[in-house]
Write a protein that holds these residues in place. Sequence first.
Motif, PDB file in Angstrom:
ATOM      1  N   LEU A 170       0.833  -1.203   0.000  1.00 40.09           N
ATOM      2  CA  LEU A 170       0.000   0.000   0.000  1.00 40.09           C
ATOM      3  C   LEU A 170       0.869   1.254   0.000  1.00 40.09           C
ATOM      4  N   ARG A 171       1.941   1.244   0.770  1.00 48.08           N
ATOM      5  CA  ARG A 171       2.862   2.395   0.780  1.00 48.08           C
ATOM      6  C   ARG A 171       3.473   2.611  -0.600  1.00 48.08           C
ATOM      7  N   ALA A 172       3.824   1.530  -1.280  1.00 47.88           N
ATOM      8  CA  ALA A 172       4.421   1.642  -2.615  1.00 47.88           C
ATOM      9  C   ALA A 172       3.410   2.206  -3.611  1.00 47.88           C
ATOM     10  N   VAL A 173       2.166   1.766  -3.521  1.00 48.04           N
ATOM     11  CA  VAL A 173       1.127   2.262  -4.431  1.00 48.04           C
ATOM     12  C   VAL A 173       0.868   3.748  -4.167  1.00 48.04           C
ATOM     13  N   VAL A 174       0.839   4.155  -2.916  1.00 47.40           N
ATOM     14  CA  VAL A 174       0.657   5.577  -2.588  1.00 47.40           C
ATOM     15  C   VAL A 174       1.838   6.378  -3.124  1.00 47.40           C
ATOM     16  N   ASP A 175       3.029   5.847  -3.005  1.00 50.14           N
ATOM     17  CA  ASP A 175       4.217   6.516  -3.534  1.00 50.14           C
ATOM     18  C   ASP A 175       4.078   6.719  -5.047  1.00 50.14           C
ATOM     19  N   LEU A 176       3.660   5.677  -5.742  1.00 48.67           N
ATOM     20  CA  LEU A 176       3.454   5.804  -7.190  1.00 48.67           C
ATOM     21  C   LEU A 176       2.347   6.799  -7.508  1.00 48.67           C
ATOM     22  N   ALA A 177       1.325   6.829  -6.673  1.00 45.45           N
ATOM     23  CA  ALA A 177       0.213   7.752  -6.888  1.00 45.45           C
ATOM     24  C   ALA A 177       0.666   9.204  -6.787  1.00 45.45           C
ATOM     25  N   MET A 178       1.651   9.458  -5.949  1.00 41.83           N
ATOM     26  CA  MET A 178       2.177  10.823  -5.821  1.00 41.83           C
ATOM     27  C   MET A 178       2.839  11.287  -7.119  1.00 41.83           C
ATOM     28  N   ASN A 179       3.193  10.341  -7.967  1.00 40.34           N
ATOM     29  CA  ASN A 179       3.831  10.668  -9.243  1.00 40.34           C
ATOM     30  C   ASN A 179       2.923  10.349 -10.424  1.00 40.34           C
ATOM     31  N   TYR A 180       1.638  10.175 -10.159  1.00 43.77           N
ATOM     32  CA  TYR A 180       0.699   9.806 -11.217  1.00 43.77           C
ATOM     33  C   TYR A 180       0.706  10.863 -12.324  1.00 43.77           C
ATOM     34  N   GLY A 181       0.850  10.392 -13.551  1.00 44.95           N
ATOM     35  CA  GLY A 181       0.870  11.291 -14.701  1.00 44.95           C
ATOM     36  C   GLY A 181       2.267  11.748 -15.065  1.00 44.95           C
ATOM     37  N   ASP A 182       3.233  11.547 -14.178  1.00 49.36           N
ATOM     38  CA  ASP A 182       4.628  11.871 -14.478  1.00 49.36           C
ATOM     39  C   ASP A 182       5.287  10.642 -15.088  1.00 49.36           C
ATOM     40  N   ARG A 183       6.582  10.676 -15.208  1.00 48.74           N
ATOM     41  CA  ARG A 183       7.283   9.519 -15.763  1.00 48.74           C
ATOM     42  C   ARG A 183       7.340   8.382 -14.744  1.00 48.74           C
ATOM     43  N   PRO A 184       7.601   7.168 -15.221  1.00 46.00           N
ATOM     44  CA  PRO A 184       7.680   6.013 -14.309  1.00 46.00           C
ATOM     45  C   PRO A 184       8.754   6.214 -13.232  1.00 46.00           C
ATOM     46  N   VAL A 185       8.560   5.548 -12.115  1.00 47.37           N
ATOM     47  CA  VAL A 185       9.467   5.661 -10.976  1.00 47.37           C
ATOM     48  C   VAL A 185      10.256   4.362 -10.859  1.00 47.37           C
ATOM     49  N   VAL A 186      11.562   4.467 -10.730  1.00 45.33           N
ATOM     50  CA  VAL A 186      12.389   3.269 -10.594  1.00 45.33           C
ATOM     51  C   VAL A 186      12.213   2.688  -9.193  1.00 45.33           C
ATOM     52  N   LEU A 187      12.338   1.383  -9.125  1.00 44.19           N
ATOM     53  CA  LEU A 187      12.111   0.655  -7.885  1.00 44.19           C
ATOM     54  C   LEU A 187      13.028   1.128  -6.752  1.00 44.19           C
ATOM     55  N   SER A 188      14.257   1.417  -7.074  1.00 48.29           N
ATOM     56  CA  SER A 188      15.199   1.848  -6.030  1.00 48.29           C
ATOM     57  C   SER A 188      14.756   3.158  -5.383  1.00 48.29           C
ATOM     58  N   THR A 189      14.125   4.027  -6.142  1.00 48.04           N
ATOM     59  CA  THR A 189      13.636   5.296  -5.596  1.00 48.04           C
ATOM     60  C   THR A 189      12.489   5.057  -4.623  1.00 48.04           C
ATOM     61  N   ILE A 190      11.556   4.190  -5.010  1.00 52.09           N
ATOM     62  CA  ILE A 190      10.436   3.855  -4.120  1.00 52.09           C
ATOM     63  C   ILE A 190      10.978   3.204  -2.857  1.00 52.09           C
ATOM     64  N   ALA A 191      11.892   2.263  -3.025  1.00 49.46           N
ATOM     65  CA  ALA A 191      12.475   1.539  -1.886  1.00 49.46           C
ATOM     66  C   ALA A 191      13.138   2.506  -0.909  1.00 49.46           C
ATOM     67  N   GLU A 192      13.879   3.459  -1.431  1.00 49.51           N
ATOM     68  CA  GLU A 192      14.560   4.426  -0.571  1.00 49.51           C
ATOM     69  C   GLU A 192      13.560   5.338   0.145  1.00 49.51           C
ATOM     70  N   ARG A 193      12.596   5.867  -0.601  1.00 50.43           N
ATOM     71  CA  ARG A 193      11.620   6.785   0.012  1.00 50.43           C
ATOM     72  C   ARG A 193      10.758   6.103   1.057  1.00 50.43           C
ATOM     73  N   GLN A 194      10.434   4.822   0.824  1.00 50.53           N
ATOM     74  CA  GLN A 194       9.533   4.109   1.723  1.00 50.53           C
ATOM     75  C   GLN A 194      10.261   3.233   2.733  1.00 50.53           C
ATOM     76  N   ASP A 195      11.579   3.216   2.674  1.00 50.48           N
ATOM     77  CA  ASP A 195      12.402   2.413   3.582  1.00 50.48           C
ATOM     78  C   ASP A 195      11.988   0.941   3.543  1.00 50.48           C
ATOM     79  N   ILE A 196      11.918   0.420   2.323  1.00 53.94           N
ATOM     80  CA  ILE A 196      11.554  -0.972   2.074  1.00 53.94           C
ATOM     81  C   ILE A 196      12.670  -1.586   1.234  1.00 53.94           C
ATOM     82  N   SER A 197      13.045  -2.796   1.528  1.00 55.19           N
ATOM     83  CA  SER A 197      14.067  -3.486   0.764  1.00 55.19           C
ATOM     84  C   SER A 197      13.649  -3.568  -0.710  1.00 55.19           C
ATOM     85  N   GLU A 198      14.578  -3.270  -1.586  1.00 55.98           N
ATOM     86  CA  GLU A 198      14.278  -3.298  -3.022  1.00 55.98           C
ATOM     87  C   GLU A 198      13.862  -4.694  -3.481  1.00 55.98           C
ATOM     88  N   GLY A 199      14.513  -5.727  -2.945  1.00 60.35           N
ATOM     89  CA  GLY A 199      14.172  -7.100  -3.301  1.00 60.35           C
ATOM     90  C   GLY A 199      12.754  -7.460  -2.891  1.00 60.35           C
TER      91      GLY A 199
END
Length: 145
Positions: A11-40
């Motif tokens: 859910l945190r990852a989906v909210v993170d992507l929603a914050m960038n809705y309509g912009d360019r795609p977000v790389v996984l490492s950026t989401i992982a860093e912002r949400q403090d979640i392991s990239e794997g």
Amino acid sequence: MNISTKGRYGLRAVVDLAMNYGDRPVVLSTIAERQDISEGYLEQLMVPLKKAGIIASARGAQGGYYLARDPREIYVGEVFRALEGPLALVSCISEEHTEACERKDYCGSAFIWSEIQDAISAVLDKYTIYDLIVREYGLAGRPRP
């Protein structure tokens, strides 16, 4: 009942992507860093979210993940079901009714479990991802990530 890290982190990852809705795609490492979640771990969560049509991905230098639909059209319950499976407070009243209970015809407590599950479903299906963004970033006065 306990919601696993799959549901919470997804859910945190989906909210993170929603914050960038309509912009360019977000790389996984950026989401992982912002949400403090392991990239794997985050990579594992993307598979069922993509299969459910909640997110999509783009390959290449400008690739990454993005929401497949407007955040106003994605309900929290949809995200949880994609990650956790059907809601099942107890197996005999699961949303999929996969296990038949031999006591179902005379069980005095089944209505309680059913009512609790219905209430949980109602809350999860009431709020959209957009509602979460408004709450997290609008009410808290926090800057957008």
